[in-house]
Design a protein around this motif. Structure first.
Motif, mmCIF file in Angstrom:
data_model
loop_
_atom_site.group_PDB
_atom_site.id
_atom_site.type_symbol
_atom_site.label_atom_id
_atom_site.label_comp_id
_atom_site.label_asym_id
_atom_site.label_seq_id
_atom_site.Cartn_x
_atom_site.Cartn_y
_atom_site.Cartn_z
ATOM 1 N N SER A 226 0.819 -1.217 0.000
ATOM 2 C CA SER A 226 0.000 0.000 0.000
ATOM 3 C C SER A 226 0.849 1.261 0.000
ATOM 4 O O SER A 226 0.343 2.354 0.233
ATOM 5 C CB SER A 226 -0.932 0.009 1.213
ATOM 6 O OG SER A 226 -0.188 -0.058 2.424
ATOM 7 N N ASN A 227 2.140 1.132 -0.278
ATOM 8 C CA ASN A 227 3.083 2.248 -0.262
ATOM 9 C C ASN A 227 3.572 2.495 -1.693
ATOM 10 O O ASN A 227 4.341 1.697 -2.228
ATOM 11 C CB ASN A 227 4.263 1.912 0.652
ATOM 12 C CG ASN A 227 5.210 3.074 0.867
ATOM 13 O OD1 ASN A 227 5.515 3.804 -0.057
ATOM 14 N ND2 ASN A 227 5.685 3.227 2.087
ATOM 15 N N PRO A 228 3.126 3.569 -2.348
ATOM 16 C CA PRO A 228 3.501 3.768 -3.756
ATOM 17 C C PRO A 228 4.999 3.915 -3.981
ATOM 18 O O PRO A 228 5.515 3.493 -5.023
ATOM 19 C CB PRO A 228 2.751 5.038 -4.150
ATOM 20 C CG PRO A 228 2.437 5.736 -2.864
ATOM 21 C CD PRO A 228 2.264 4.655 -1.847
ATOM 22 N N ALA A 229 5.721 4.488 -3.023
ATOM 23 C CA ALA A 229 7.162 4.675 -3.202
ATOM 24 C C ALA A 229 7.909 3.348 -3.074
ATOM 25 O O ALA A 229 8.811 3.048 -3.866
ATOM 26 C CB ALA A 229 7.688 5.680 -2.184
ATOM 27 N N LYS A 230 7.556 2.539 -2.072
ATOM 28 C CA LYS A 230 8.195 1.226 -1.928
ATOM 29 C C LYS A 230 7.855 0.330 -3.116
ATOM 30 O O LYS A 230 8.715 -0.414 -3.609
ATOM 31 C CB LYS A 230 7.751 0.563 -0.630
ATOM 32 C CG LYS A 230 8.326 1.174 0.638
ATOM 33 C CD LYS A 230 7.874 0.395 1.863
ATOM 34 C CE LYS A 230 8.450 0.971 3.150
ATOM 35 N NZ LYS A 230 8.005 0.207 4.354
ATOM 36 N N THR A 231 6.600 0.401 -3.576
ATOM 37 C CA THR A 231 6.205 -0.400 -4.730
ATOM 38 C C THR A 231 7.029 -0.026 -5.951
ATOM 39 O O THR A 231 7.534 -0.900 -6.679
ATOM 40 C CB THR A 231 4.707 -0.200 -5.026
ATOM 41 O OG1 THR A 231 3.942 -0.641 -3.900
ATOM 42 C CG2 THR A 231 4.291 -0.982 -6.257
ATOM 43 N N LEU A 232 7.201 1.284 -6.189
ATOM 44 C CA LEU A 232 7.982 1.728 -7.337
ATOM 45 C C LEU A 232 9.434 1.299 -7.203
ATOM 46 O O LEU A 232 10.052 0.858 -8.179
ATOM 47 C CB LEU A 232 7.878 3.243 -7.478
ATOM 48 C CG LEU A 232 8.627 3.878 -8.653
ATOM 49 C CD1 LEU A 232 8.180 3.279 -9.978
ATOM 50 C CD2 LEU A 232 8.429 5.396 -8.655
ATOM 51 N N ALA A 233 10.007 1.410 -6.012
ATOM 52 C CA ALA A 233 11.396 0.984 -5.803
ATOM 53 C C ALA A 233 11.569 -0.494 -6.114
ATOM 54 O O ALA A 233 12.542 -0.898 -6.773
ATOM 55 C CB ALA A 233 11.817 1.283 -4.364
ATOM 56 N N ALA A 234 10.627 -1.327 -5.661
ATOM 57 C CA ALA A 234 10.717 -2.762 -5.923
ATOM 58 C C ALA A 234 10.581 -3.047 -7.413
ATOM 59 O O ALA A 234 11.263 -3.937 -7.958
ATOM 60 C CB ALA A 234 9.638 -3.500 -5.139
#
Length: 377
Positions: A226-234
């Motif tokens: 649910s974290n857009p920044a962590k999702t993008l990093a992954a």
């Protein structure tokens, strides 16, 4: 490779974040509020400009100053030409850099100096040169630095830079994500007085609120799903990001994201504005960076051999000019070559609010990618 387990371990992230980059990203809203107060105390709100400047020139070192110039050129470029003065020198050190005014600069122009350092002799010389030509000068630099004192002594407007709330973080403040807002905010307030940018105190308060709300969504305690920044990093792990932007405010965000990935995470990325980015990057989607580009990949030892780098499209969108969107063509191009695509689009708001949200998410993503892959944290 990215350590997925680290992303959802706030304590481990804190230990890995030796430069306090996550804290800096989270402090961006607070920096805006402090910078607004400093600009008010420096007298920005009392200014009564006699018309608009003929041209705006911007000088300063480092990625933050580059982004300041890029954002101001985008926001005010339609009403006034904006030029960034490129530094020269034998090394990227404060004492070695030099700046020079173009020969045509005079009393009807405005020089903006933005630096998180303030000890650059070249910027002091630049301010003195502008003073001799009658060019108005405004600086944003740490209080008490030689540049801050020089501009004030030369009858320019010297606004102290809003520093970090944590004293131990000051050593890395120049490279921190929040340094951008500390430098940019007073200049936005100034250009609002010159009727070049809509950046009233109420607007800047909304920018700070948007930065705060985005930091809550992207903070280390929020799980990856649910974290857009962590999702993008992954999603960017082991890939070459092709950052495609749509809408004028998104252009500087894409270029800043590419710069942050290089400076903080040590990752290469390419940024381009739609629709021209599609033919410019199209060949990259058919070579070895394409999903099926390596015919021997099927026989790769999945344990011993690392995954080959693949291109990944990142679409950063704001309201496109004229309501015409190249996003469908971008999706078709990427998916037609089996290239995955990540998309970010801000909530509704002013150009500055939308910029703030996109910058905050991508700043957090760059920091997470650096921390979870053992980058320059």
């Amino acid at each position: 490779m990215l350590d997925d387990s680290l992303l959802d371990n706030p304590d481990a992230l804190a230990r890995a974040d030796r430069r306090g980059l996550l804290r800096g990203a989270a402090e961006s809203g607070a920096r805006v509020r402090t910078a607004v107060r400093f600009a008010e105390e420096a007298g920005v709100s009392q200014l009564r400009p006699e018309g608009r400047p003929r041209a705006i020139l911007i000088a300063g070192p480092g990625a933050a100053s580059v982004c300041v110039a890029d954002l101001i050129a985008t926001l005010a470029g339609g009403a006034c030409p904006v030029t960034r003065l490129q530094p020269t020198g034998v090394a990227p050190a404060a004492g070695a850099l030099r700046w020079a005014l173009p020969g045509w600069v005079g009393p009807v122009d405005l020089l903006l100096i933005a630096t998180p350092d303030g000890t650059e002799p070249g910027l002091e010389l630049l301010a003195e040169q502008a003073y001799r030509r009658g060019c108005a000068v405004t600086s944003v630099a740490p209080a008490g630095t030689p540049l801050h004192e020089t501009v004030g002594a030369k009858h320019g407007l010297a606004v102290p830079m809003a520093m970090s709330l944590h004293a131990e973080y000051e050593e890395g403040a120049a490279a921190g994500p929040d340094a951008l807002w500390a430098l940019l905010t007073p200049l936005l307030a100034l250009l609002d007085r010159a009727d070049l940018i809509e950046a009233s105190p109420d607007t800047l308060q909304k920018v700070a609120d948007r930065l705060d709300s985005t930091a809550e969504r992207c903070g280390p305690a929020i799980a990856t799903y649910s974290n857009p920044a962590k999702t993008l990093a992954a999603e960017l792990d082991e890939s070459l990001p092709l950052i495609w932007t749509e809408g004028p405010p998104a252009g500087p965000v894409g270029r800043r994201f590419a710069a942050m990935l290089a400076e903080i995470a040590g990752r290469a990325a390419l940024a381009g504005e739609l629709p021209e980015a599609l033919p410019a990057h199209g060949a990259l989607l058919t070579g070895n960076l394409a999903a099926g580009g390596d015919p021997d990949d099927f026989f790769r030892d999945r344990v011993e051999e690392p995954q080959a780098m693949r291109a990944r499209a990142v679409l950063l969108r704001d309201r496109p000019t004229g309501g015409l969107s190249a996003a469908p063509a971008a999706r078709e191009l990427a998916l037609g070559h089996d290239i995955a695509i990540s998309e970010l689009e801000p909530q509704e708001g002013s150009d500055l609010e939308n910029l703030a949200e996109l910058i905050a998410v991508t700043d957090f993503a760059a920091v997470y990618l650096a921390l979870a892959s053992g980058g320059r944290s």
